[in-house]
Design an enzyme around this catalytic site. Structure first.
Site, PDB file in Angstrom:
ATOM      1  N   ASP A 184       0.781  -1.311   0.093  1.00 24.30           N
ATOM      2  CA  ASP A 184      -0.013   0.062   0.029  1.00 24.30           C
ATOM      3  C   ASP A 184       0.982   1.499   0.162  1.00 24.30           C
ATOM      4  OD1 ASP A 184       0.826   0.513   2.611  1.00 24.30           O
ATOM      5  OD2 ASP A 184      -0.901  -0.345   3.387  1.00 24.30           O
TER       6      ASP A 184
ATOM      7  N   TRP B 174     -11.470 -29.737  -3.355  1.00 22.69           N
ATOM      8  CA  TRP B 174     -12.868 -29.368  -3.439  1.00 22.69           C
ATOM      9  C   TRP B 174     -13.672 -29.655  -4.524  1.00 22.69           C
ATOM     10  CZ3 TRP B 174     -11.890 -30.001   1.216  1.00 22.69           C
ATOM     11  CH2 TRP B 174     -10.904 -29.494   2.002  1.00 22.69           C
TER      12      TRP B 174
ATOM     13  N   THR C  71     -13.809 -25.309   3.279  1.00 21.78           N
ATOM     14  CA  THR C  71     -13.668 -25.208   4.867  1.00 21.78           C
ATOM     15  C   THR C  71     -13.849 -23.580   4.899  1.00 21.78           C
ATOM     16  OG1 THR C  71     -11.290 -25.111   4.681  1.00 21.78           O
ATOM     17  CG2 THR C  71     -12.354 -27.234   5.092  1.00 21.78           C
ATOM     18  N   PRO C  72     -14.875 -22.957   4.947  1.00 19.60           N
ATOM     19  CA  PRO C  72     -15.240 -21.631   4.993  1.00 19.60           C
ATOM     20  C   PRO C  72     -14.867 -21.342   6.287  1.00 19.60           C
ATOM     21  CG  PRO C  72     -17.383 -22.661   4.600  1.00 19.60           C
ATOM     22  CD  PRO C  72     -16.142 -23.642   4.486  1.00 19.60           C
TER      23      PRO C  72
ATOM     24  N   LYS D  51     -17.976 -30.366  14.537  1.00 19.52           N
ATOM     25  CA  LYS D  51     -18.129 -29.923  13.378  1.00 19.52           C
ATOM     26  C   LYS D  51     -17.251 -28.601  12.956  1.00 19.52           C
ATOM     27  CE  LYS D  51     -22.788 -31.330  12.071  1.00 19.52           C
ATOM     28  NZ  LYS D  51     -24.236 -30.677  11.552  1.00 19.52           N
TER      29      LYS D  51
END
Lengths: 137, 137, 137, 137
Positions: free
Chosen positions: A17, A47, A59-60, A90
């Site tokens: 930046d 995936w 795998t969010p 989970k």
């Protein structure tokens, strides 16, 4: 602790930046790549394949925390050390440490789930496939 | 609590991933914009101006934590509610809540500093200018 | 010439590079958003809906050309003026002009198609729905 | 023709959009990295160093054209073949061909300049340093 996989990143001009340092959302881009790369390197199928065979999309992220220790800039080569530090029913915790040689640049712990499509849009958590967990330990 | 500023985001097609939901690093892109926008809307000068007059480059991130509550997709309009929830000596906590109308999509607390260039490259924290803090309260 | 739609962009700190100007891939991000916004504003349904009803995923890019006329930086507000300058059988030319008030910042002409999924992965061009073309003229 | 340098890219999940293919602005991100990498591999100093010694910030883009030939998705490895195909007085043409093994994915020709800061903000073209040109031929 389970397996640790190292993912290498070359920092580019456009990753930085006007303060000449890496703009922080790019670290999350790299960590997301390191997360997927971890599973591939452990032997979990792509995936693309898990979506076709089991409905698993990836795998969010559910929660994350990160600390930025040192700055990095273009021309730097970074190593992301990734492991699964905890398995839950989970969800699981994936931990990433971004190094430039011996210097820590940042670290990040993520809670992620294995997810499938939900009817009507969005995603839902599914049980962690035990064969995938075994590959990562 | 000090002032709260709302920054609006339109979620675009390219912000979403193959699971058809926002790819999470984009939330950090938007939150970084909300962070800067907060100061502008409170009356703090642009970092262009503070760099020229005071050597202040902006407010880089030191630590962050975030929780992802609901997914969003392209076509959604999101509102980011931003406030400074704590002032410390050389850092402050900025809190962001991303809403889609009445639904919470994600939330994020950040520790940031006011930074100047360091000799030899990189950045260093500077004392928070009291006149900037006063504008945000 | 058909309809022209204007899409507004606020340039953010993180959109700029160490030369303090917009890093050019961000212009393509904004133009892609302007492209989709053009159709929405003309009354074409969302790609969410066209995928469900007609199998149309969106309008991916086939060819592009762009000229960068002036630089922009954070704090600037840009207006992207978008129109369809030519309709062909299975493709169309979408033209974008990025302005900062009266100053031209960059311009871009794109060849795009309407696309559906192809068996085995990837995408394929489909005929342009005449009712969509009519909405844009 | 001068030297050709090959830059390798791993396509990540987050580089892809809801159509499951690379979202096109990411190709420009990779091409910008390939452009800088070309100079480094030819022996031109880093822009960090040229800015300190000569005021040269990098090689910003003036014009570009690109054709998208085949789609790519996450898990693909791409090779970007980069060369300078023409030298002009204050600009040059850099050509990039993005391959997946023997398959062409996209190609791009860019007009770029060597740039320095301009007083009052923005950038200006400078003469191409002959020693840099010699390194690339």
């Amino acid at each position: 602790m389970g397996k640790t996989v190292v993912h290498t990143i070359n920092v580019e001009f456009g990753d930085c930046d006007p303060a000449r340092i890496v703009w922080f959302p790019n670290f999350f881009r790299w960590i997301d790549a390191a997360s997927r790369n971890f599973f591939i390197r452990c032997g979990v199928p792509s995936w693309h394949e898990t979506e076709a065979t089991m409905g698993i999309l990836g795998t969010p992220l559910v929660d994350t925390r990160a600390s930025f220790v040192r700055t990095a800039s273009y021309g730097d080569t970074l190593q992301i050390h990734t492991t699964v530090s905890e398995w839950r029913g989970k969800s699981f915790v994936q931990s990433h440490r971004v190094m430039r040689g011996n210097e820590e640049i940042m670290n990040c712990d993520e809670v992620r789930i294995f997810a499938a499509h939900k009817e009507g849009g969005g995603i839902r958590a599914v049980a962690i496939p035990p064969e995938f967990r075994a590959l990562c330990e």
